[in-house]
Scaffold this motif. Structure first.
Motif, PDB file in Angstrom:
ATOM      1  N   TRP A   1      -2.511 -15.668   0.831  1.00 56.52           N
ATOM      2  CA  TRP A   1      -2.213 -14.311   0.386  1.00 56.52           C
ATOM      3  C   TRP A   1      -3.493 -13.529  -0.118  1.00 56.52           C
ATOM      4  O   TRP A   1      -3.920 -14.546  -0.909  1.00 56.52           O
TER       5      TRP A   1
ATOM      6  N   GLN B   1      -4.946 -10.274  -2.471  1.00 51.81           N
ATOM      7  CA  GLN B   1      -4.442  -9.425  -3.058  1.00 51.81           C
ATOM      8  C   GLN B   1      -5.321  -8.239  -2.713  1.00 51.81           C
ATOM      9  O   GLN B   1      -6.475  -8.273  -2.628  1.00 51.81           O
TER      10      GLN B   1
ATOM     11  N   VAL C   1      -0.087  -6.111  -4.850  1.00 49.39           N
ATOM     12  CA  VAL C   1       0.120  -5.844  -3.510  1.00 49.39           C
ATOM     13  C   VAL C   1      -0.732  -7.066  -2.905  1.00 49.39           C
ATOM     14  O   VAL C   1      -1.749  -7.064  -3.048  1.00 49.39           O
TER      15      VAL C   1
ATOM     16  N   ALA D   1      -1.367  -9.229   1.210  1.00 49.93           N
ATOM     17  CA  ALA D   1      -1.200  -9.295   2.605  1.00 49.93           C
ATOM     18  C   ALA D   1      -1.491 -10.512   3.247  1.00 49.93           C
ATOM     19  O   ALA D   1      -2.434 -10.928   2.507  1.00 49.93           O
TER      20      ALA D   1
ATOM     21  N   TRP E   1       1.922  -9.375   7.261  1.00 47.27           N
ATOM     22  CA  TRP E   1       2.976  -9.227   6.198  1.00 47.27           C
ATOM     23  C   TRP E   1       2.269  -8.612   5.195  1.00 47.27           C
ATOM     24  O   TRP E   1       1.178  -9.010   4.888  1.00 47.27           O
ATOM     25  N   ARG E   2       2.994  -7.674   4.422  1.00 50.24           N
ATOM     26  CA  ARG E   2       2.398  -7.119   3.128  1.00 50.24           C
ATOM     27  C   ARG E   2       3.700  -7.529   2.180  1.00 50.24           C
ATOM     28  O   ARG E   2       4.636  -7.606   2.537  1.00 50.24           O
TER      29      ARG E   2
ATOM     30  N   ASP F   1       4.997  -6.025   9.345  1.00 49.24           N
ATOM     31  CA  ASP F   1       4.528  -4.843   9.708  1.00 49.24           C
ATOM     32  C   ASP F   1       5.016  -4.562  11.375  1.00 49.24           C
ATOM     33  O   ASP F   1       5.359  -3.509  11.475  1.00 49.24           O
TER      34      ASP F   1
END
Length: 177
Positions: free
Chosen positions: A113, A115, A135, A137, A141-142, A163
């Motif tokens: 993931w 940031q 946050v 992603a 996906w977020r 998304d």
């Protein structure tokens, strides 16, 4: 060299190779990641594993059972079916603090993931962090990772959004009304 000696040498090489020469005797191999190879979107199961595994590895409590069960309760064509959530509440034996958010983010980054931007936080006048979020992603996906401190109970929340699913099924309903 005689045949028995070659057989013994070959057997020793096989044993050493299988034993992992130079590794810890008590170490076990980590289970393979369910993450598929390639660049396509991740499945809900992979994201669920990332959320739960990252929280556990960061020392956070297990996902609240009601929150975990909610992921599969939404109709497949609804915006709520596009989300996966984790919510860990502090307990007497397992407190949650702002540092858990940082540890969860590091764990998520180890699972590829990324940031976006910096971690944001709000502090009380005494300097105690009462709210922080980041946050991230990955592959369609977020993810919003949040820590909240309150007199009633501290909580760590991870909310992941697919998304493509949201584009197909519409935005999430307003949680307030």
């Amino acid at each position: 060299m005689s045949r028995p000696k070659w057989t013994a040498i070959a057997a020793a090489v096989v044993v050493l190779g299988t034993a992992g020469c130079g590794t810890d005797a008590g170490a076990t191999a980590a289970p393979p990641s369910p993450r598929p190879a390639g660049t396509g979107p991740l499945s809900k199961q992979v994201v669920r594993t990332d959320l739960d595994g990252s929280a556990a590895d960061a020392g956070a409590p297990a996902n609240d059972p009601w929150v975990a069960g909610r992921d599969n309760a939404a109709p497949a064509d609804s915006p709520k079916a596009c989300t996966i959530a984790y919510k860990g509440f502090a307990t007497e034996t397992q407190p949650i603090e702002a540092a858990h958010l940082d540890r969860v983010v590091r764990e998520l980054e180890e699972r590829d993931w990324k940031q976006f931007g910096d971690r944001k936080e709000r502090k009380a006048p005494d300097g105690v962090v009462f709210e922080a979020h980041a946050v991230l992603a990955q592959r369609g996906w977020r993810l919003l990772a949040e820590y909240r401190h309150s007199p009633a109970n501290d909580v760590l929340t991870l909310s992941a959004f697919d998304d493509t699913c949201l584009k197909k099924n519409g935005p999430l309903p307003d949680p307030i009304g």
